[in-house]
Scaffold this motif. Structure first.
Motif, mmCIF file in Angstrom:
data_model
loop_
_atom_site.group_PDB
_atom_site.id
_atom_site.type_symbol
_atom_site.label_atom_id
_atom_site.label_comp_id
_atom_site.label_asym_id
_atom_site.label_seq_id
_atom_site.Cartn_x
_atom_site.Cartn_y
_atom_site.Cartn_z
ATOM 1 N N ARG A 32 0.860 -1.348 0.026
ATOM 2 C CA ARG A 32 0.080 0.040 0.010
ATOM 3 C C ARG A 32 0.798 1.282 0.015
ATOM 4 O O ARG A 32 0.519 2.368 -0.335
ATOM 5 C CB ARG A 32 -1.095 -0.039 1.089
ATOM 6 C CG ARG A 32 -2.009 -0.871 0.962
ATOM 7 C CD ARG A 32 -3.351 -0.999 1.940
ATOM 8 N NE ARG A 32 -2.723 -0.996 3.345
ATOM 9 C CZ ARG A 32 -3.105 -0.365 4.378
ATOM 10 N NH1 ARG A 32 -3.964 0.554 4.185
ATOM 11 N NH2 ARG A 32 -2.607 -0.767 5.569
ATOM 12 N N TYR A 35 1.094 4.084 -3.112
ATOM 13 C CA TYR A 35 0.282 5.292 -3.048
ATOM 14 C C TYR A 35 0.981 6.295 -2.413
ATOM 15 O O TYR A 35 0.563 7.571 -2.843
ATOM 16 C CB TYR A 35 -0.987 5.030 -2.423
ATOM 17 C CG TYR A 35 -1.920 3.918 -2.792
ATOM 18 C CD1 TYR A 35 -2.144 3.983 -4.377
ATOM 19 C CD2 TYR A 35 -2.606 2.965 -2.196
ATOM 20 C CE1 TYR A 35 -2.912 2.940 -5.074
ATOM 21 C CE2 TYR A 35 -3.336 1.885 -2.882
ATOM 22 C CZ TYR A 35 -3.456 2.038 -4.071
ATOM 23 O OH TYR A 35 -4.350 1.179 -4.848
ATOM 24 N N MET A 36 1.986 6.291 -1.923
ATOM 25 C CA MET A 36 3.014 7.107 -1.099
ATOM 26 C C MET A 36 4.132 7.345 -1.781
ATOM 27 O O MET A 36 5.225 8.113 -1.018
ATOM 28 C CB MET A 36 2.927 7.137 0.505
ATOM 29 C CG MET A 36 1.675 7.286 1.107
ATOM 30 S SD MET A 36 1.653 6.728 2.662
ATOM 31 C CE MET A 36 1.645 5.035 2.836
ATOM 32 N N ALA A 129 -3.457 12.725 -3.261
ATOM 33 C CA ALA A 129 -3.927 11.320 -3.484
ATOM 34 C C ALA A 129 -3.586 10.813 -4.800
ATOM 35 O O ALA A 129 -3.635 11.364 -5.761
ATOM 36 C CB ALA A 129 -5.386 11.157 -3.354
ATOM 37 N N ASP A 130 -2.888 9.458 -4.734
ATOM 38 C CA ASP A 130 -2.417 8.796 -5.990
ATOM 39 C C ASP A 130 -3.790 8.479 -6.714
ATOM 40 O O ASP A 130 -4.824 8.139 -6.115
ATOM 41 C CB ASP A 130 -1.771 7.534 -5.728
ATOM 42 C CG ASP A 130 -1.296 6.843 -6.819
ATOM 43 O OD1 ASP A 130 -2.337 6.247 -7.509
ATOM 44 O OD2 ASP A 130 -0.278 6.671 -7.031
ATOM 45 N N ALA A 132 -4.757 6.157 -8.644
ATOM 46 C CA ALA A 132 -5.276 4.802 -8.291
ATOM 47 C C ALA A 132 -5.962 4.529 -6.726
ATOM 48 O O ALA A 132 -6.442 3.534 -6.600
ATOM 49 C CB ALA A 132 -4.135 3.658 -8.593
ATOM 50 N N ASN A 133 -5.764 5.437 -5.914
ATOM 51 C CA ASN A 133 -6.041 5.202 -4.481
ATOM 52 C C ASN A 133 -7.701 5.560 -4.313
ATOM 53 O O ASN A 133 -7.865 6.583 -3.648
ATOM 54 C CB ASN A 133 -5.076 5.901 -3.359
ATOM 55 C CG ASN A 133 -5.278 5.623 -2.172
ATOM 56 O OD1 ASN A 133 -6.092 4.575 -1.662
ATOM 57 N ND2 ASN A 133 -4.302 5.858 -1.157
ATOM 58 N N SER A 134 -8.438 4.942 -4.885
ATOM 59 C CA SER A 134 -9.791 5.333 -4.642
ATOM 60 C C SER A 134 -10.405 5.177 -3.230
ATOM 61 O O SER A 134 -11.295 6.008 -2.906
ATOM 62 C CB SER A 134 -10.748 4.077 -5.540
ATOM 63 O OG SER A 134 -10.676 3.104 -4.994
ATOM 64 N N SER A 135 -9.819 4.443 -2.256
ATOM 65 C CA SER A 135 -10.137 4.374 -0.747
ATOM 66 C C SER A 135 -9.772 6.037 -0.123
ATOM 67 O O SER A 135 -10.627 6.458 0.403
ATOM 68 C CB SER A 135 -9.441 3.567 -0.181
ATOM 69 O OG SER A 135 -9.766 2.152 -0.660
ATOM 70 N N SER A 136 -8.530 6.373 -0.521
ATOM 71 C CA SER A 136 -8.191 7.659 -0.156
ATOM 72 C C SER A 136 -9.172 8.853 -0.640
ATOM 73 O O SER A 136 -9.537 9.612 -0.043
ATOM 74 C CB SER A 136 -6.756 8.101 -0.497
ATOM 75 O OG SER A 136 -6.301 9.340 0.253
ATOM 76 N N HIS A 137 -9.361 8.670 -1.925
ATOM 77 C CA HIS A 137 -10.406 9.768 -2.639
ATOM 78 C C HIS A 137 -11.802 9.655 -1.805
ATOM 79 O O HIS A 137 -12.284 10.645 -1.588
ATOM 80 C CB HIS A 137 -10.734 9.281 -4.176
ATOM 81 C CG HIS A 137 -9.536 9.303 -4.946
ATOM 82 N ND1 HIS A 137 -9.624 8.939 -6.225
ATOM 83 C CD2 HIS A 137 -7.973 9.412 -4.600
ATOM 84 C CE1 HIS A 137 -8.363 8.803 -6.675
ATOM 85 N NE2 HIS A 137 -7.498 9.377 -5.774
ATOM 86 N N ASP A 158 -0.706 13.612 -8.773
ATOM 87 C CA ASP A 158 -1.599 13.637 -7.671
ATOM 88 C C ASP A 158 -2.827 14.257 -8.080
ATOM 89 O O ASP A 158 -3.023 15.249 -9.092
ATOM 90 C CB ASP A 158 -1.100 14.328 -6.460
ATOM 91 C CG ASP A 158 0.239 13.852 -5.925
ATOM 92 O OD1 ASP A 158 0.179 12.667 -5.721
ATOM 93 O OD2 ASP A 158 0.909 14.468 -4.876
#
Length: 169
Positions: A32, A35-36, A129-130, A132-137, A158
């Motif tokens: 994970r 994403y960072m 937010a990356d 591809a990081n839909s959870s963070s969105h 980003d």
């Protein structure tokens, strides 16, 4: 400024301790962390961990660990990031493996966001937010943040979500 201890219904947000580093390093070495900008080796993770703690002395804000109030188990971290790598003050969050999907990121980030707007002279915060990081969105949107296509980015790819003072969800 010393890091505060903040409470939510389920969480205690508290200053980092040296004993938090092994779990932090494991997260930053895992999949994970992509994403960072990771995964990161131990030396890079240590530098990031020290940044999270050191921001309190340099900027009057930084990162806090999120512990479950009921058990004391650490489930992740929320933080306010600043410095030469961040065009604006960033509100960020990350969860340790196994704690996703339970609302901890939203709950902890909302509390730290509200603290920031009460304690600091900021009109807005951003969350990077990356793509591809839909959870963070989803977390950013639950917090009431809106995409800001004109904001400077930490990395060119980003997506930037802006949190406005007074627009908290």
């Amino acid at each position: 400024m010393n890091a505060p201890t903040l409470q939510t219904g389920r969480l205690t947000l508290r200053p980092l301790r040296a004993g938090d580093f092994p779990a932090y390093a494991a997260l930053m070495a895992g999949p994970r962390a992509v994403y960072m900008g990771g995964p990161f080796d131990t030396a890079a993770a240590w530098g990031m961990f020290c940044h999270d703690a050191g921001c309190w002395a340099l900027f009057g804000h930084g990162a806090l660990m999120m512990d479950l109030r009921e058990t004391g188990q650490t489930v992740g971290q929320v933080g306010l990031n600043a410095g030469p790598l961040y065009p604006e003050t960033e509100l960020g969050w990350m969860l340790h493996d196994g704690h996703e999907g339970q609302g901890y990121a939203t709950e902890g980030a909302a509390r730290l966001r509200d603290w920031a707007f009460d304690a600091l002279p900021l009109d807005s915060l951003v969350s990077y937010a990356d793509p591809a990081n839909s959870s963070s969105h989803a977390v950013a949107r639950r917090l009431g943040a809106v995409e800001d296509a004109t904001a400077p980015r930490q990395a060119p790819e980003d997506i930037v979500f802006r949190h406005h003072r007074g627009a908290a969800a």
